[in-house]
Design an enzyme around this catalytic site. Structure first.
Site, PDB file in Angstrom:
ATOM      1  N   LYS A  20     -28.224  -9.040 -20.967  1.00 16.61           N
ATOM      2  CA  LYS A  20     -27.322 -10.026 -20.351  1.00 16.61           C
ATOM      3  C   LYS A  20     -27.926 -11.427 -20.380  1.00 16.61           C
ATOM      4  O   LYS A  20     -27.249 -12.400 -20.704  1.00 16.61           O
ATOM      5  CB  LYS A  20     -27.030  -9.665 -18.881  1.00 16.61           C
ATOM      6  CG  LYS A  20     -26.271  -8.382 -18.664  1.00 16.61           C
ATOM      7  CD  LYS A  20     -26.016  -8.117 -17.193  1.00 16.61           C
ATOM      8  CE  LYS A  20     -27.258  -7.934 -16.364  1.00 16.61           C
ATOM      9  NZ  LYS A  20     -28.050  -6.735 -16.677  1.00 16.61           N
ATOM     10  N   THR A  21     -29.215 -11.519 -20.029  1.00 18.39           N
ATOM     11  CA  THR A  21     -29.844 -12.842 -19.966  1.00 18.39           C
ATOM     12  C   THR A  21     -29.926 -13.463 -21.353  1.00 18.39           C
ATOM     13  O   THR A  21     -29.644 -14.658 -21.532  1.00 18.39           O
ATOM     14  CB  THR A  21     -31.258 -12.744 -19.346  1.00 18.39           C
ATOM     15  OG1 THR A  21     -31.153 -12.062 -18.094  1.00 18.39           O
ATOM     16  CG2 THR A  21     -31.866 -14.107 -19.124  1.00 18.39           C
ATOM     17  N   LYS A  42     -27.227 -17.322 -11.847  1.00 21.20           N
ATOM     18  CA  LYS A  42     -27.610 -15.934 -11.578  1.00 21.20           C
ATOM     19  C   LYS A  42     -27.478 -15.821 -10.059  1.00 21.20           C
ATOM     20  O   LYS A  42     -28.418 -16.164  -9.312  1.00 21.20           O
ATOM     21  CB  LYS A  42     -29.066 -15.705 -12.044  1.00 21.20           C
ATOM     22  CG  LYS A  42     -29.633 -14.336 -11.724  1.00 21.20           C
ATOM     23  CD  LYS A  42     -29.448 -13.347 -12.833  1.00 21.20           C
ATOM     24  CE  LYS A  42     -29.956 -11.966 -12.434  1.00 21.20           C
ATOM     25  NZ  LYS A  42     -29.677 -10.941 -13.442  1.00 21.20           N
ATOM     26  N   GLU A 119     -24.505 -14.830 -14.932  1.00 19.76           N
ATOM     27  CA  GLU A 119     -25.071 -13.517 -15.275  1.00 19.76           C
ATOM     28  C   GLU A 119     -24.990 -12.604 -14.057  1.00 19.76           C
ATOM     29  O   GLU A 119     -25.463 -12.956 -12.973  1.00 19.76           O
ATOM     30  CB  GLU A 119     -26.533 -13.630 -15.728  1.00 19.76           C
ATOM     31  CG  GLU A 119     -27.071 -12.249 -16.091  1.00 19.76           C
ATOM     32  CD  GLU A 119     -28.573 -12.181 -16.354  1.00 19.76           C
ATOM     33  OE1 GLU A 119     -29.211 -13.208 -16.594  1.00 19.76           O
ATOM     34  OE2 GLU A 119     -29.085 -11.038 -16.306  1.00 19.76           O
TER      35      GLU A 119
HETATM   36  N1  LIG Z   1     -31.543  -9.549 -29.010  1.00 21.61           N
HETATM   37  C1  LIG Z   1     -32.764  -9.468 -28.495  1.00 21.61           C
HETATM   38  N2  LIG Z   1     -33.864  -9.723 -29.254  1.00 21.61           N
HETATM   39  C2  LIG Z   1     -35.102  -9.621 -28.738  1.00 21.61           C
HETATM   40  N3  LIG Z   1     -35.371  -9.267 -27.484  1.00 21.61           N
HETATM   41  C3  LIG Z   1     -34.322  -9.018 -26.680  1.00 21.61           C
HETATM   42  C4  LIG Z   1     -32.984  -9.104 -27.137  1.00 21.61           C
HETATM   43  N4  LIG Z   1     -32.159  -8.776 -26.111  1.00 21.61           N
HETATM   44  C5  LIG Z   1     -32.948  -8.519 -25.068  1.00 21.61           C
HETATM   45  N5  LIG Z   1     -34.243  -8.643 -25.390  1.00 21.61           N
HETATM   46  C6  LIG Z   1     -35.401  -8.418 -24.513  1.00 21.61           C
HETATM   47  O1  LIG Z   1     -35.146  -7.216 -23.778  1.00 21.61           O
HETATM   48  C7  LIG Z   1     -35.439  -7.379 -22.409  1.00 21.61           C
HETATM   49  C8  LIG Z   1     -34.165  -7.182 -21.589  1.00 21.61           C
HETATM   50  O2  LIG Z   1     -33.235  -8.191 -21.958  1.00 21.61           O
HETATM   51  P1  LIG Z   1     -32.503  -9.055 -20.843  1.00 21.61           P
HETATM   52  O3  LIG Z   1     -33.510  -9.565 -19.867  1.00 21.61           O
HETATM   53  O4  LIG Z   1     -31.647 -10.068 -21.519  1.00 21.61           O
HETATM   54  O5  LIG Z   1     -31.617  -7.912 -20.182  1.00 21.61           O
HETATM   55  P2  LIG Z   1     -30.731  -7.998 -18.861  1.00 21.61           P
HETATM   56  O6  LIG Z   1     -29.534  -7.153 -19.084  1.00 21.61           O
HETATM   57  O7  LIG Z   1     -30.499  -9.411 -18.527  1.00 21.61           O
HETATM   58  O8  LIG Z   1     -31.696  -7.326 -17.801  1.00 21.61           O
HETATM   59  P3  LIG Z   1     -31.600  -7.413 -16.189  1.00 21.61           P
HETATM   60  O9  LIG Z   1     -30.691  -6.308 -15.787  1.00 21.61           O
HETATM   61  O10 LIG Z   1     -33.024  -7.191 -15.777  1.00 21.61           O
HETATM   62  O11 LIG Z   1     -31.074  -8.770 -15.811  1.00 21.61           O
HETATM   63  C9  LIG Z   1     -36.068  -8.763 -22.266  1.00 21.61           C
HETATM   64  O12 LIG Z   1     -37.467  -8.624 -22.341  1.00 21.61           O
HETATM   65  C10 LIG Z   1     -35.563  -9.534 -23.471  1.00 21.61           C
HETATM   66  O13 LIG Z   1     -36.490 -10.519 -23.896  1.00 21.61           O
HETATM   67 MG   LIG Z   2     -31.090 -10.458 -16.843  1.00 22.61          MG
END
Ligand SMILES: Nc1ncnc2c1ncn2[C@@H]1O[C@H](COP(=O)(O)OP(=O)(O)OP(=O)(O)O)[C@@H](O)[C@H]1O
Ligand SMILES: [Mg+2]
Length: 242
Positions: A20-21, A42, A119
């Site tokens: 998501k982030t 957020k 987010e």
């Molecule tokens: N397309 C991508 N390429 C490389 N790394 C990624 C990618 N998408 C996510 N990541 C990595 O995977 C991990 C999880 O991604 P992200 O933080 O965006 O998920 P999230 O859904 O926001 O998690 P949360 O529920 O903790 O908010 C992070 O370390 C991020 O850097």
């Molecule tokens: Mg996140």
């Protein structure tokens, strides 16, 4: 922007850690590139780190840097230390979730910026408090939704469950982004998932974002995110759906 353009999007996930982030930041980078004044939010972060006795969220800072916003407290009004659902963290930390603070911050961001990217936290049914879930906040903010899902085996089930929960609650779902697919040597599931998910949900798959070795939320790395996001994701459908 055209008349059909809405004022922002709420990024939700099929789960925690699905991207998501990264997706929210990619969208912020691309919109800024188009000259849009983008605000990010957020509303609640859990699992926050502390520095100088203050809690901060790496997600919020990553979004904040992508959008080059100026008001960190508006972008992330509520922070909890424990890596838990907000309802659980708030009980353990004996601090109620202050909805008034969240709504005030949201309205301020709407006033200050032209397009707002919010987010969520975890998935749609993550609880904020008794009988109040992420889905309820989406309705309160009155924003359309983008669902971020994994791209690999197992994602059909999670994506369909999320779509069903969203539709049952009357959410306006713009589409689905599949995230974290390898750049090469895709599995059969990764190849077939976009078409299958589009057919089964009747919603557009807005794109597939590959796993990028130069992108990392925890280390504040944006690398090729803006370029890849603009190449792989249907920005115009996000801005002016239908
Ligand atoms: N397309 C991508 N390429 C490389 N790394 C990624 C990618 N998408 C996510 N990541 C990595 O995977 C991990 C999880 O991604 P992200 O933080 O965006 O998920 P999230 O859904 O926001 O998690 P949360 O529920 O903790 O908010 C992070 O370390 C991020 O850097
Ligand atoms: Mg996140």
């Amino acid at each position: 922007m055209t008349e059909k353009t809405h004022k922002g999007v709420f990024i939700i996930g099929t789960d925690t850690g699905v991207g998501k982030t990264v997706v929210a930041a990619g969208l912020a980078l691309c919109l800024r590139d188009r000259g849009v004044k983008v605000g990010v939010m957020k509303p609640i972060a859990t699992g926050c780190l502390s520095s100088d006795k203050r809690l901060y969220s790496t997600d919020a800072i990553y979004l904040f840097e992508a959008a080059e916003n100026e008001y960190p407290l508006l972008s992330n009004p509520i922070r909890f230390r424990n890596p838990l659902a907000p309802h659980v963290a708030s009980q353990i930390e004996r601090t109620p979730v202050d909805m008034k603070k969240i709504l005030w911050a949201y309205h301020e961001i709407c006033r200050l910026y032209d397009f707002i990217i919010v987010e969520g936290i975890g998935g749609l049914l993550v609880p904020f408090m008794d009988n109040y879930f992420v889905a309820d906040l989406v309705k309160e903010f009155n924003l359309p939704v983008i669902i971020v899902a994994r791209g690999n085996l197992g994602t059909i089930n999670h994506t369909l469950l999320t779509v069903q929960a969203g539709v049952n609650r009357g959410l306006n779902i713009l589409g689905i982004i599949l995230n974290g697919v390898p750049q090469a040597n895709l599995s059969m599931a990764e190849v077939t998932n976009p078409r299958v998910i589009q057919d089964l949900t009747g919603l557009p798959v807005l794109g597939v974002l590959p796993k990028l070795s130069d992108v990392d939320v925890d280390h504040m790395l944006f690398g090729s995110l803006k370029k890849t996001f603009s190449e792989k994701i249907k920005l115009d459908t996000i801005l002016s759906p239908g």
